[in-house]
Design a protein around this motif. Structure first.
Motif, PDB file in Angstrom:
ATOM      1  N   ARG A 178       0.626  -0.795   0.398  1.00 43.70           N
ATOM      2  CA  ARG A 178       0.029  -0.137   0.059  1.00 43.70           C
ATOM      3  C   ARG A 178       0.140   1.040  -0.357  1.00 43.70           C
ATOM      4  O   ARG A 178       0.196   2.927  -1.070  1.00 43.70           O
ATOM      5  CB  ARG A 178      -0.918  -0.113   1.685  1.00 43.70           C
ATOM      6  CG  ARG A 178      -2.109  -0.753   0.553  1.00 43.70           C
ATOM      7  CD  ARG A 178      -2.854  -0.815   1.807  1.00 43.70           C
ATOM      8  NE  ARG A 178      -2.670  -0.399   3.343  1.00 43.70           N
ATOM      9  CZ  ARG A 178      -4.210   1.095   4.144  1.00 43.70           C
ATOM     10  NH1 ARG A 178      -4.860   0.265   3.636  1.00 43.70           N
ATOM     11  NH2 ARG A 178      -3.624   0.859   4.893  1.00 43.70           N
ATOM     12  N   GLN A 219       1.328   3.913  -2.773  1.00 45.85           N
ATOM     13  CA  GLN A 219       1.327   5.743  -2.624  1.00 45.85           C
ATOM     14  C   GLN A 219       2.443   6.405  -2.887  1.00 45.85           C
ATOM     15  O   GLN A 219       1.846   7.729  -3.296  1.00 45.85           O
ATOM     16  CB  GLN A 219       0.802   5.487  -1.157  1.00 45.85           C
ATOM     17  CG  GLN A 219       0.399   6.953  -0.887  1.00 45.85           C
ATOM     18  CD  GLN A 219      -1.419   7.470  -0.376  1.00 45.85           C
ATOM     19  OE1 GLN A 219      -1.541   8.371  -1.967  1.00 45.85           O
ATOM     20  NE2 GLN A 219      -2.256   6.257  -0.949  1.00 45.85           N
ATOM     21  N   GLN A 268       2.504   7.057  -6.431  1.00 47.37           N
ATOM     22  CA  GLN A 268       1.286   8.101  -6.685  1.00 47.37           C
ATOM     23  C   GLN A 268       1.683   9.222  -7.220  1.00 47.37           C
ATOM     24  O   GLN A 268       1.580   9.696  -7.797  1.00 47.37           O
ATOM     25  CB  GLN A 268      -0.205   7.128  -6.231  1.00 47.37           C
ATOM     26  CG  GLN A 268      -1.016   7.944  -6.386  1.00 47.37           C
ATOM     27  CD  GLN A 268      -1.507   9.397  -6.274  1.00 47.37           C
ATOM     28  OE1 GLN A 268      -0.700   9.594  -5.661  1.00 47.37           O
ATOM     29  NE2 GLN A 268      -2.018  10.080  -6.895  1.00 47.37           N
ATOM     30  N   ARG A 269       2.097   9.649  -5.353  1.00 39.88           N
ATOM     31  CA  ARG A 269       2.484  10.806  -5.007  1.00 39.88           C
ATOM     32  C   ARG A 269       3.894  11.002  -6.261  1.00 39.88           C
ATOM     33  O   ARG A 269       3.844  12.460  -6.692  1.00 39.88           O
ATOM     34  CB  ARG A 269       3.170   9.891  -3.790  1.00 39.88           C
ATOM     35  CG  ARG A 269       3.563  12.364  -3.411  1.00 39.88           C
ATOM     36  CD  ARG A 269       2.990  12.491  -2.255  1.00 39.88           C
ATOM     37  NE  ARG A 269       3.680  13.610  -1.602  1.00 39.88           N
ATOM     38  CZ  ARG A 269       4.517  13.638  -0.520  1.00 39.88           C
ATOM     39  NH1 ARG A 269       5.102  13.097   0.316  1.00 39.88           N
ATOM     40  NH2 ARG A 269       5.097  15.103   0.021  1.00 39.88           N
ATOM     41  N   GLU A 285      -0.228   8.539 -11.330  1.00 40.02           N
ATOM     42  CA  GLU A 285      -1.313   7.390 -10.718  1.00 40.02           C
ATOM     43  C   GLU A 285      -1.425   5.977 -11.981  1.00 40.02           C
ATOM     44  O   GLU A 285      -1.025   4.675 -11.744  1.00 40.02           O
ATOM     45  CB  GLU A 285      -2.494   7.692 -11.498  1.00 40.02           C
ATOM     46  CG  GLU A 285      -3.103   7.708 -10.401  1.00 40.02           C
ATOM     47  CD  GLU A 285      -4.482   8.535 -10.466  1.00 40.02           C
ATOM     48  OE1 GLU A 285      -5.082   8.148 -11.027  1.00 40.02           O
ATOM     49  OE2 GLU A 285      -4.947   9.575  -9.663  1.00 40.02           O
ATOM     50  N   GLU A 334       1.489   4.381 -10.961  1.00 41.06           N
ATOM     51  CA  GLU A 334       1.327   3.974  -9.537  1.00 41.06           C
ATOM     52  C   GLU A 334       0.865   1.892 -10.067  1.00 41.06           C
ATOM     53  O   GLU A 334       1.182   1.333  -9.147  1.00 41.06           O
ATOM     54  CB  GLU A 334      -0.043   3.970  -8.482  1.00 41.06           C
ATOM     55  CG  GLU A 334       0.043   3.783  -7.811  1.00 41.06           C
ATOM     56  CD  GLU A 334      -1.678   4.417  -7.278  1.00 41.06           C
ATOM     57  OE1 GLU A 334      -2.303   5.093  -7.581  1.00 41.06           O
ATOM     58  OE2 GLU A 334      -2.172   3.599  -6.281  1.00 41.06           O
ATOM     59  N   ASN A 364       2.346  -1.215  -8.974  1.00 41.49           N
ATOM     60  CA  ASN A 364       1.643  -2.404  -8.493  1.00 41.49           C
ATOM     61  C   ASN A 364       0.712  -3.669  -8.393  1.00 41.49           C
ATOM     62  O   ASN A 364       1.038  -5.051  -7.755  1.00 41.49           O
ATOM     63  CB  ASN A 364      -0.098  -1.526  -7.228  1.00 41.49           C
ATOM     64  CG  ASN A 364      -0.654  -1.917  -6.147  1.00 41.49           C
ATOM     65  OD1 ASN A 364       0.126  -2.605  -5.146  1.00 41.49           O
ATOM     66  ND2 ASN A 364      -1.820  -2.031  -6.042  1.00 41.49           N
ATOM     67  N   HIS A 380       1.660   5.811   5.061  1.00 44.34           N
ATOM     68  CA  HIS A 380       0.146   5.175   3.921  1.00 44.34           C
ATOM     69  C   HIS A 380      -0.502   6.777   4.383  1.00 44.34           C
ATOM     70  O   HIS A 380      -0.722   7.223   3.608  1.00 44.34           O
ATOM     71  CB  HIS A 380      -0.082   4.230   3.504  1.00 44.34           C
ATOM     72  CG  HIS A 380      -0.978   3.881   2.935  1.00 44.34           C
ATOM     73  ND1 HIS A 380      -2.462   3.804   3.293  1.00 44.34           N
ATOM     74  CD2 HIS A 380      -1.304   3.517   1.711  1.00 44.34           C
ATOM     75  CE1 HIS A 380      -3.401   3.769   2.482  1.00 44.34           C
ATOM     76  NE2 HIS A 380      -2.305   3.581   1.410  1.00 44.34           N
ATOM     77  N   SER A 426       0.305  10.138   4.056  1.00 42.15           N
ATOM     78  CA  SER A 426       0.660  10.253   2.722  1.00 42.15           C
ATOM     79  C   SER A 426      -1.115  10.610   1.788  1.00 42.15           C
ATOM     80  O   SER A 426      -1.369  11.310   1.251  1.00 42.15           O
ATOM     81  CB  SER A 426       0.745   8.737   1.514  1.00 42.15           C
ATOM     82  OG  SER A 426       1.418   9.582   0.200  1.00 42.15           O
ATOM     83  N   ARG A 427      -1.355   9.641   2.495  1.00 46.52           N
ATOM     84  CA  ARG A 427      -3.275   9.855   1.920  1.00 46.52           C
ATOM     85  C   ARG A 427      -4.213  10.727   2.269  1.00 46.52           C
ATOM     86  O   ARG A 427      -4.733  11.591   1.706  1.00 46.52           O
ATOM     87  CB  ARG A 427      -3.777   8.127   3.161  1.00 46.52           C
ATOM     88  CG  ARG A 427      -4.843   7.796   2.450  1.00 46.52           C
ATOM     89  CD  ARG A 427      -5.400   7.644   0.997  1.00 46.52           C
ATOM     90  NE  ARG A 427      -6.330   7.969  -0.201  1.00 46.52           N
ATOM     91  CZ  ARG A 427      -6.736   6.667  -0.707  1.00 46.52           C
ATOM     92  NH1 ARG A 427      -6.942   5.853  -0.648  1.00 46.52           N
ATOM     93  NH2 ARG A 427      -8.090   7.168  -0.890  1.00 46.52           N
ATOM     94  N   ARG A 443      -3.287  13.622   0.679  1.00 50.01           N
ATOM     95  CA  ARG A 443      -3.838  13.832  -0.400  1.00 50.01           C
ATOM     96  C   ARG A 443      -4.853  14.223  -0.703  1.00 50.01           C
ATOM     97  O   ARG A 443      -5.449  15.440  -1.375  1.00 50.01           O
ATOM     98  CB  ARG A 443      -3.527  12.432  -1.523  1.00 50.01           C
ATOM     99  CG  ARG A 443      -3.990  11.665  -2.977  1.00 50.01           C
ATOM    100  CD  ARG A 443      -3.664  10.797  -3.147  1.00 50.01           C
ATOM    101  NE  ARG A 443      -4.578   9.895  -3.959  1.00 50.01           N
ATOM    102  CZ  ARG A 443      -5.081   8.703  -4.680  1.00 50.01           C
ATOM    103  NH1 ARG A 443      -4.044   7.537  -3.632  1.00 50.01           N
ATOM    104  NH2 ARG A 443      -5.647   8.515  -5.497  1.00 50.01           N
TER     105      ARG A 443
END
Lengths: 499, 215
Positions: free
Chosen positions: A7, A11, A14-15, A19, A22, A26, A413, A416-417, A420
């Motif tokens: 996860r 993340q 993604q950052r 995406e 990512e 993943n 995680h 970071s979430r 976002r």
């Protein structure tokens, strides 16, 4: 290779890279290694985008490829993805230790991932040509580059070797040779950077930085435990250690005191020179086992016990985590169990000096969170129904560290979430602020009047300004927390590094 | 299971004594909780304050800079944007920004990469056998065309000047049709289908799945 790690890796990707990367990352994380066609199939992305993502991943060393015959499989390197968080720390280390030039070189090299020496230096020199207060010259840059290469902060990138009959290169590690850069050639290259024909590529040696971090931690620990001079002694010991043993050795080879005395003469600390033996004695007895007296020959010999140091520090980290999560009483139980190795429940209650029920509750809570483990012992002879088994509580440090690491991943995680979420919630305001800033910057460059600049600034209403200030503060807090967590992760990984 | 063998009739796995030893007395049972635990449980203690000094500020700034750099470099892979069909004034600028990034390729040491990732990879795909490579085929083809030409000539003679163009079109169509039929009859397998790839549909479909190993 845990769920939490997956996860977190997703993340981070993604950052940093968006995406699509990512998704590819993943996918690779979940299935191990895969060829392109399989990635295309399972992600449903167009082939070009998968290729682009793989290029990004490969460029920054976040993935690698393995060739089996004509097929190429790609594999994600999650540990390198995690290093992306640590980049600012590398730069800070460079800036504080070697100054601005080194920082710029490392920064540019981190951005380029791999780059030839000439191109790297020329790019930096051209970028800061007009910057008067940095006052860079290609000569100082070159010298810094050479000293960084000598100190192994940068190393040569692996070289491609192509076997006959196949197009797939085989990456071979090469020993780093400190380059002999010609100043005149560099000057020429600066004038027209297009025709640079340097094909020796360089990259950052993360491991060297990690050694530095480790040394800093050990020195700081000694300084805090005893005093500054002890920290200095630790530094000298570590310096000597590099000369005689492998960097990540569990225990260094014996370092004779005479050598230490010799190098202490070079430092300007008189106190250190006079009381070196005393300090070593104190550190040996009261320094938590960081060093050990290995022998008496030649006025005494000492070993640096890096593994012991890692263990102690990790125990401290765990204590801290338990204290913050479950309170000081739980931490007391945790320490008690660790000190007694294997202990029965009743003994915990006796020794922890807590009310019975609370003690039990906390013990079970610790067990529930996997900080401690339980070992049932049954007496096989007695068959009576009322006979209880004996349950021995103990701390499996290795497992506890793993648990703690998972926690770190999870909270990274989450951070970071949260970030976002915050950014997307206030996206509009942040965008506006950015635009106003660029406009104002442009106006300043054109040296327009203060009035008109203020007019533009006033397009941000006071409530918006307040909101933005708040958001910015929160974002900064999240970033800081991330860096702190990474520090913790470093210590945990350091411990896990030793088998 | 242990309880069953001893015939105590209790359905718990623990005996009364054991329960007592665990600190659970009769009637002490907590009421059953049926709701799931909260998604964001309340923190029992306040977290420690984060230290903020110059070094941390520096690191935060550097980090943001690095992320910004990556976002602007081709390393940040963007999706092909789908439009909803409504033209907007701002589209012009957005497209400009997109175009600026579109042509750029990540700057890598290509020698260290497998060939399929290199920029020219698309051109290096295995070339397919072309139909006309075979000399026999060429001969056949030429004969066919010759036949058509003679036909065409006779047709033209018959045609009047007025509907010449129209006729021409018709003939062309006929010719194409025939050609296609001819092609398909050629050798009866699907190898005869038109495999020519001008690279246009490269973006949207992966057409060489069949090249890859099947696992």
């Amino acid at each position: 290779m845990s769920h939490q790690l997956g996860r977190l890796v997703a993340q981070i990707l993604q950052r940093y890279c968006g995406e699509i990367v990512e998704k590819v990352g993943n996918d690779l994380f979940m299935y191990g290694s895969k060829p392109i066609a399989m990635i295309v199939k399972s992600t449903g992305l167009p082939r070009t985008q998968v290729i682009e993502s793989l290029r990004t991943l490969m460029k920054f060393d976040l993935a690698m490829f393995e060739a089996t015959g004509p097929h190429v499989d790609y594999r994600l390197l999650p540990e390198n993805v995690l290093l992306l968080i640590r980049y600012p720390r590398y730069l800070l280390q460079m800036k504080s230790k070697y100054g601005t030039e080194a920082e710029l070189i490392i920064e540019e090299l981190l951005q380029q991932a791999t780059c030839s020496a000439t191109l790297l230096l020329v790019t930096i020199a051209n970028k800061y040509k007009d910057d008067k207060d940095k006052n860079l010259t290609i000569v100082t840059l070159k010298d810094t580059f050479i000293s960084l290469a000598t100190a192994a902060y940068i190393q040569q990138a692996p070289v491609a070797e192509i076997k006959e009959g196949s197009e797939i290169p085989n990456l071979v590690q090469v020993a780093t040779i400190v380059p002999d850069l010609d100043t005149r050639a560099l000057m020429q290259a600066m004038a027209n950077p297009v025709d640079i024909k340097d094909n020796i590529y360089w990259k950052v040696n993360y491991d060297r930085f990690h050694q530095d971090f480790r040394d800093d931690i050990m020195i700081k620990a000694m300084t805090r435990r005893i005093d500054d001079t002890a920290g200095e002694v630790m530094r000298l010991l570590l310096q000597q250690m590099y000369l005689s043993s492998a960097a990540w050795a569990e225990e260094s080879n014996a370092i004779p005191v005479t050598d230490l005395r010799e190098s202490s003469r070079l430092t300007d600390k008189i106190l250190l020179h006079h009381h070196l033996e005393h300090y070593l004695k104190v550190m040996e007895e009261n320094g938590a086992g960081f060093i050990r007296r290995a022998g008496d020959a030649g006025g005494g010999q000492y070993c640096v016990q890096a593994k012991v140091a890692a263990k102690l520090l990790v125990e401290d980290v765990l204590d801290h985590v338990v204290t913050e999560r479950l309170g000081s009483k739980a931490a007391r139980i945790f320490r008690l169990i660790r000190a007694k190795k294997y202990v029965e429940e009743e003994d915990i209650q006796k020794n922890a000096m807590l009310p019975n029920k609370e003690c039990k509750q906390l013990t079970y809570k610790l067990l529930e969170e996997h900080f401690i483990s339980v070992q049932p012992m049954r007496k096989s002879q007695q068959v009576s129904g009322t006979q209880k088994g004996i349950y021995l509580y103990h701390v499996k440090l290795f497992e506890a560290v793993h648990v703690c690491r998972e926690m770190c991943y999870a909270s990274l995680h989450n951070l970071s979430r949260a970030r976002r979420q915050l950014v997307s919630e206030h996206g509009r305001a942040l965008d506006k602020q950015r635009r106003v800033r660029t406009i104002v910057h442009g106006m300043r460059m054109r040296s327009e009047t203060e009035e008109s600049i203020n007019d533009v600034l006033e397009t941000l209403t006071p409530p918006e300004v307040n909101l933005l200030a708040q958001v910015e503060k929160q974002l900064k807090q999240l970033s800081t927390a991330e860096l702190e967590l990474d520090r913790n992760l470093f210590i945990l990984n350091w411990y896990l590094h030793y088998p | 299971m242990a309880g069953r063998g001893r015939g105590r009739g209790s359905n718990t796995s623990l005996t009364q004594e054991q329960m007592q030893a665990l600190g659970i007395a009769r009637g002490d049972n907590a009421p059953q909780i049926l709701a799931p635990p909260p998604l964001f449980p309340k923190l029992e203690t306040k977290p420690l304050p984060l230290n903020s000094d110059a070094a941390t500020d520096y690191m935060v700034i550097v980090k943001d800079q690095f992320i910004e750099y990556l976002h602007e470099s081709p390393a940040y892979v963007k999706a092909n944007r789908e439009t909803d069909g409504i033209e907007r004034y701002s589209d012009k600028y957005k497209l400009l920004a997109l175009d600026a990034n579109k042509g750029r390729v990540l700057d890598c040491v290509w020698a260290n990469f497998p060939p399929e990732l290199r920029p020219q990879a698309s051109r290096m795909r295995p070339s397919r056998k072309r139909k006309l490579d075979d000399s026999k085929d060429i001969e056949k083809r030429l004969q066919l065309l010759e036949k058509k030409e003679t036909q065409e000539n006779t047709n033209e003679m018959m045609a009047t000047a007025g509907d010449d163009n129209k006729k021409q079109d018709d003939i062309d169509e006929d010719l194409e049709d025939e050609e296609e039929q001819e092609d398909e009859i050629d050798d009866g397998t699907d190898y005869a289908n038109n495999y020519f790839d001008n690279g246009e549909d490269y973006e949207d479909e992966d057409d060489n799945l069949d090249d890859d190993p099947v696992y």
